[in-house]
Scaffold this motif. Structure first.
Motif, mmCIF file in Angstrom:
data_model
loop_
_atom_site.group_PDB
_atom_site.id
_atom_site.type_symbol
_atom_site.label_atom_id
_atom_site.label_comp_id
_atom_site.label_asym_id
_atom_site.label_seq_id
_atom_site.Cartn_x
_atom_site.Cartn_y
_atom_site.Cartn_z
ATOM 1 N N GLU A 1 0.833 -1.211 0.000
ATOM 2 C CA GLU A 1 0.000 0.000 0.000
ATOM 3 C C GLU A 1 0.864 1.256 0.000
ATOM 4 O OE1 GLU A 1 -3.261 2.410 2.663
ATOM 5 O OE2 GLU A 1 -3.229 0.224 2.847
ATOM 6 N N GLY B 1 -8.950 7.225 1.134
ATOM 7 C CA GLY B 1 -9.659 5.968 1.366
ATOM 8 C C GLY B 1 -9.426 4.961 0.261
ATOM 9 N N ILE C 1 -9.682 1.041 -1.275
ATOM 10 C CA ILE C 1 -10.472 -0.183 -1.225
ATOM 11 C C ILE C 1 -9.651 -1.280 -1.902
ATOM 12 C CG2 ILE C 1 -12.646 -1.253 -1.911
ATOM 13 C CD1 ILE C 1 -13.573 1.778 -2.446
ATOM 14 N N LEU D 1 -8.496 -4.236 -4.074
ATOM 15 C CA LEU D 1 -9.006 -5.014 -5.212
ATOM 16 C C LEU D 1 -8.261 -6.339 -5.357
ATOM 17 C CD1 LEU D 1 -9.549 -2.302 -7.988
ATOM 18 C CD2 LEU D 1 -11.253 -3.353 -6.482
ATOM 19 N N TRP E 1 -5.388 -1.215 -5.359
ATOM 20 C CA TRP E 1 -6.478 -0.657 -4.564
ATOM 21 C C TRP E 1 -7.281 0.256 -5.470
ATOM 22 C CZ3 TRP E 1 -1.860 -1.930 -2.663
ATOM 23 C CH2 TRP E 1 -1.823 -2.612 -1.440
ATOM 24 N N ALA F 1 -9.918 3.702 -5.471
ATOM 25 C CA ALA F 1 -10.262 4.884 -4.681
ATOM 26 C C ALA F 1 -11.178 5.749 -5.525
ATOM 27 C CB ALA F 1 -9.016 5.664 -4.290
ATOM 28 N N GLU F 2 -12.238 6.240 -4.898
ATOM 29 C CA GLU F 2 -13.129 7.155 -5.600
ATOM 30 C C GLU F 2 -12.567 8.558 -5.465
ATOM 31 O OE1 GLU F 2 -17.864 7.934 -6.302
ATOM 32 O OE2 GLU F 2 -17.230 6.644 -4.656
ATOM 33 N N LEU G 1 -17.656 -4.362 -7.283
ATOM 34 C CA LEU G 1 -17.658 -3.582 -6.050
ATOM 35 C C LEU G 1 -18.584 -2.369 -6.153
ATOM 36 C CD1 LEU G 1 -15.249 -3.664 -3.586
ATOM 37 C CD2 LEU G 1 -15.104 -1.359 -4.469
#
Length: 151
Positions: free
Chosen positions: A52, A70, A72, A74, A86, A88-89, A148
């Protein structure tokens, strides 16, 4: 020998359809290619570095923007490398993406080193378009994101 490891962040937005931010790979090998020549912003890291942490660093280096807060997970895809991604929005101006660079002897055996961007441009793409642009080894991450996000 341990496998090479890579980590990245797949930024997405809803406008209203789901879109992902991808970067076209820079350098002479990709210059005339478009289909399957785009990538999630990512990069290699050592076994001792947290994936990360590497993903956040690589996102910043390849886009010129800080990684979103934030993330998420994957998951992982194993191919020639072990790739952890990961989602991220978020939103950023794709035209303002500025990537780090690498040096390569070009043309081959010329003795001349040239500098190329890791990503030479970025774009927001809807999922059907992204499927035709993204390198094939990264396609499972689009499916995971769609599931997702309920897309």
């Amino acid at each position: 020998m341990p496998p090479r490891r890579s980590a990245g962040i797949l930024l997405f937005r809803r406008t209203p359809q789901l879109q992902v931010l991808l970067g076209h790979m820079g350098g002479p090998f990709w210059a005339r290619k478009d289909d399957h020549a785009w990538s999630i912003p990512k990069g290699e890291h050592g076994e001792e570095e947290d994936a990360e942490t590497a993903a956040r660093r690589e996102f910043a280096e390849e886009t010129g923007h800080p990684a979103p807060a934030g993330l998420i997970p994957l998951g992982v895809v194993r191919g020639s490398k072990v790739l952890t991604v990961w989602a991220a929005e978020g939103d950023l101006d794709a035209d303002a993406v500025v990537s780090n660079t690498f040096e390569l002897e070009w043309p081959p055996r010329s003795g001349r080193l040239q500098t190329f961007p890791e990503l030479d441009r970025a774009a927001w793409l809807d999922l059907p378009t992204a499927r035709t642009k993204l390198v094939k080894g990264q396609l499972p991450f689009l499916d995971r994101l769609a599931e997702l996000a309920g897309a």
